[in-house]
Motif scaffolding. Structure first.
Motif, mmCIF file in Angstrom:
data_model
loop_
_atom_site.group_PDB
_atom_site.id
_atom_site.type_symbol
_atom_site.label_atom_id
_atom_site.label_comp_id
_atom_site.label_asym_id
_atom_site.label_seq_id
_atom_site.Cartn_x
_atom_site.Cartn_y
_atom_site.Cartn_z
ATOM 1 N N THR A 45 0.827 -1.208 0.000
ATOM 2 C CA THR A 45 0.000 0.000 0.000
ATOM 3 C C THR A 45 0.861 1.258 0.000
ATOM 4 O O THR A 45 0.578 2.225 -0.716
ATOM 5 N N THR A 49 1.068 4.242 -2.722
ATOM 6 C CA THR A 49 0.851 5.623 -2.286
ATOM 7 C C THR A 49 1.962 6.531 -2.793
ATOM 8 O O THR A 49 1.709 7.641 -3.282
ATOM 9 N N ASN A 52 1.565 7.013 -6.484
ATOM 10 C CA ASN A 52 0.506 7.984 -6.775
ATOM 11 C C ASN A 52 1.014 9.413 -6.599
ATOM 12 O O ASN A 52 0.703 10.299 -7.403
ATOM 13 N N ARG A 53 1.793 9.647 -5.536
ATOM 14 C CA ARG A 53 2.369 10.980 -5.335
ATOM 15 C C ARG A 53 3.253 11.367 -6.535
ATOM 16 O O ARG A 53 3.248 12.521 -6.990
ATOM 17 N N TYR A 311 -5.850 8.047 4.178
ATOM 18 C CA TYR A 311 -4.837 8.580 3.271
ATOM 19 C C TYR A 311 -4.165 7.450 2.482
ATOM 20 O O TYR A 311 -3.911 7.569 1.272
ATOM 21 N N LEU A 312 -3.900 6.336 3.151
ATOM 22 C CA LEU A 312 -3.229 5.219 2.501
ATOM 23 C C LEU A 312 -4.172 4.394 1.638
ATOM 24 O O LEU A 312 -3.861 4.063 0.490
ATOM 25 N N SER A 315 -5.180 5.525 -1.912
ATOM 26 C CA SER A 315 -4.121 5.722 -2.905
ATOM 27 C C SER A 315 -3.852 4.482 -3.753
ATOM 28 O O SER A 315 -3.197 4.597 -4.801
ATOM 29 N N THR A 316 -4.338 3.318 -3.337
ATOM 30 C CA THR A 316 -3.929 2.077 -4.010
ATOM 31 C C THR A 316 -4.225 2.067 -5.506
ATOM 32 O O THR A 316 -3.317 1.901 -6.314
ATOM 33 N N CYS A 319 -2.976 5.541 -8.542
ATOM 34 C CA CYS A 319 -1.775 5.799 -9.331
ATOM 35 C C CYS A 319 -1.960 5.439 -10.800
ATOM 36 O O CYS A 319 -1.173 5.872 -11.653
ATOM 37 N N SER A 378 -3.526 13.198 -3.314
ATOM 38 C CA SER A 378 -3.370 12.826 -1.906
ATOM 39 C C SER A 378 -2.606 13.858 -1.089
ATOM 40 O O SER A 378 -2.683 13.868 0.144
ATOM 41 N N ASN A 473 2.795 11.881 5.390
ATOM 42 C CA ASN A 473 1.406 12.341 5.319
ATOM 43 C C ASN A 473 1.379 13.870 5.275
ATOM 44 O O ASN A 473 2.004 14.530 6.109
#
Length: 587
Positions: A45, A49, A52-53, A311-312, A315-316, A319, A378, A473
């Motif tokens: 995960t 995340t 994705n960022r 938050y986590l 995000s899965t 991305c 995120s 975070n």
């Protein structure tokens, strides 16, 4: 209104389906064939995340580069041909201007005022549409707040008939006429005709009120009120008017939020710039924090849950541009994506019933079905309200879970049009808590283990997840908030299997569960039967957990059978009574 969403080629759909098939053994291997499944899950995960960022930052860089090419086009004559060729190859340069749609019903006046005030600090918001679902005396509080916050360049319009009712009537008439004339048309064609009728009706209403939108000194904040229906009803009306106003102003994006949500100066811009450069991106949403965290112990715990878990988990799949839920409080749309999806979204039926409570997730599903990308910004934050009591928190969680089940399980075609990671995220979210709930119930009744829970595995998961959140975070915890991390994990995960199982068993249940925050609505009491239906499962679940703990300790201390039985009964009774005290008794 611009082009419709890209159509996913059949070859790509076949590859997506193949990827979904391969995801099943992959999920099995990462859970059943490892000593540390929970730890491995949090590591995977975190990897998604971070990816994705990286992706959303790339989207912003692409947007800035396009803006730089545009800005330099008039300054650098020697590269005029190069700039021209580049811009011609691009689908158009977007700006970050947007409309904001804020909908609500009988909101607490003070909170509603704070929500509306927050938009004054957003440079991206060029027009605000406030939708109020109600036109009775009690609903005038929200109108008065709107007028107080925006005394100039604003207007209030009473919608004579909700556009949701209009679109149903027009669509039915179009289909009936086509059958009578023996010239059948598809549902999509009927939707397009009905949608255009609503747009023209909205235009005529705006013309009648002579708001001079887009002109110097014209209206920049508009309040729409209609008779009380439901959230979907006021959202549909507000979105249709937003389409018309955006067309007048030449704006490409719509920010959608709730009447209890407070935006930060960068919330709108930071969310929209993740989709501005990609014409195939139809929507995005930001992260969420809780603005009433200091109100009660429940809100403190909920705030830590938003920080540590949501938050986590969101995000899965994001991305790959397949975020499966654009949160209602913090969502941005490319307006070109909306005309095609609004009517199927509004008229959704599931399990033989009309659906009115899963508005955000079904909008997202409709975007994904039509090939639009959906992003999750995120690293951008928006502040939302959270329930102040355990009973209201559970009701909210059950409502969200029902919507999740409906969109995840009843729309399998979405996995053919989307990246396989969407299916992988769904499988993990849907089957994990269900297996856990069944294993615990099985042990309670049979004393046999279906799943082995490793304390070491859980401890590693907590440590890794907490350390990552502290480092990465975007919601930076204060030192005093650190003490809530471990309690929030228990607060979230202890009820989770029961919430998951009960919501799955009652997927077809309608109703909002929680009342609105206006004083008159809070004062209304639910019947004991309704309260037991909404939160009674938690009382039963805690009794089961209490019995399981007694059985585990009984086995550890090698108690005889009648001592184990007595300990189980007493522990179950005490746990159930405690759960009843903090939910049903206090509600």
């Amino acid at each position: 209104m611009g082009p419709i969403g890209r159509r996913v080629p059949v070859s790509r759909q076949l590859l997506n389906v193949l990827g979904c098939i391969l995801a099943i053994p992959l999920y099995y291997l990462t859970t059943a064939h490892t000593r540390y499944p929970v730890t491995l899950d949090i590591i995977i995960t975190i990897a998604f995340t971070e990816l994705n960022r990286y992706v959303i930052e790339g989207c912003r860089i692409a947007f800035l580069r396009r803006q730089q090419y545009t800005d330099q086009a008039t300054l650098l004559e020697k590269t005029e041909k190069e700039v021209s060729r580049y811009l011609e190859s691009q689908p158009g340069v977007s700006s970050l201007e947007c409309l904001a749609a804020v909908v609500g019903w009988r909101e607490d006046p003070a909170l509603y005022g704070r929500a509306l005030e927050s938009y004054k600090l957003s440079e991206a918001c060029v027009f605000l549409v406030a939708g109020i679902d109600g036109d009775e005396a009690e609903d005038q509080d929200m109108v008065r707040v709107f007028k107080k916050v925006y005394p100039e360049r604003s207007a209030v319009i009473q919608i004579p008939e909700p556009l949701g009712d209009v679109v149903e009537r027009v669509r039915s008439k179009v289909l009936a006429q086509s059958r009578y004339q023996e010239e059948p048309i598809s549902g999509a064609e009927a939707d397009a005709i009905a949608m255009q009728y609503c747009i023209e009706l909205a235009k005529s209403i705006l013309v009648q009120h002579d708001l001079r939108i887009g002109a110097p000194g014209g209206v920049r904040q508009l309040c729409l009120k209609q008779r009380h229906m439901h959230k979907k009803g006021i959202m549909f009306t507000t979105y249709v008017f937003s389409l018309v106003i955006a067309d007048i102003l030449g704006v490409e994006f719509l920010w959608s939020s709730d009447s209890d949500t407070i935006v930060f100066p960068g919330s709108l811009e930071g969310t929209i710039n993740t989709i501005a450069a990609d014409p195939e991106a139809g929507g995005a949403s930001s992260g969420l924090v809780v603005h009433n965290a200091e109100e009660t112990m429940v809100t403190k715990l909920a705030s830590a849950v938003y920080w540590g878990e949501l938050y986590l988990t969101r995000s899965t799949p994001a991305c790959t541009g397949t975020s499966d839920c654009q949160s209602g409080p913090s969502t941005a749309f490319r307006l070109a994506a909306l005309p095609e999806i609004l009517i199927p979204w509004y008229l959704q039926r599931a399990l033989g019933k009309r659906m009115i409570v899963n508005e955000d997730r079904h909008l997202t599903t409709n975007l994904l079905l039509r090939g639009w990308k959906v992003m999750f910004a995120s690293d951008v934050l928006t502040a939302t309200d959270t329930p102040t009591t355990m009973a209201r928190w559970l009701k909210q969680q059950v409502r969200w879970a029902r919507a999740t089940h409906i969109e995840s399980l009843l729309h399998p075609r979405v996995y053919a049009t989307s990246h396989p990671l969407l299916f992988y995220g769904m499988a993990k979210r849907e089957f994990g808590p269900a297996i856990g709930a069944i294993a615990i119930i099985w042990y309670f009744f049979t004393s046999q283990l279906l799943v082995v829970f490793s304390p070491t595995d859980i401890l590693f998961r907590i440590l890794i997840g907490s350390c990552y959140n502290l480092l990465r975070n975007p919601d930076r915890l204060k030192r005093g908030d650190l003490v809530w991390i471990i309690p929030s994990i228990l607060f979230y995960y202890i009820p989770l299997p029961a919430v998951h199982l009960w919501s799955m068993m009652t997927m077809g249940a309608d109703g909002w569960g929680t009342s609105m925050r206006a004083s008159g609505e809070r004062a209304r009491k639910e019947t004991w039967k309704r309260e037991w239906f909404e939160t009674g499962f938690f009382v039963v679940w805690m009794g089961i957990l209490g019995g399981v703990m007694a059985k585990v300790l009984g086995a550890y201390f090698d108690l005889v059978w009648h001592e184990r039985l007595a300990a189980t009964l007493v522990s179950s009774a005490v746990a159930s009574f405690g759960a009843w005290s903090i939910t049903l008794k206090s509600s």
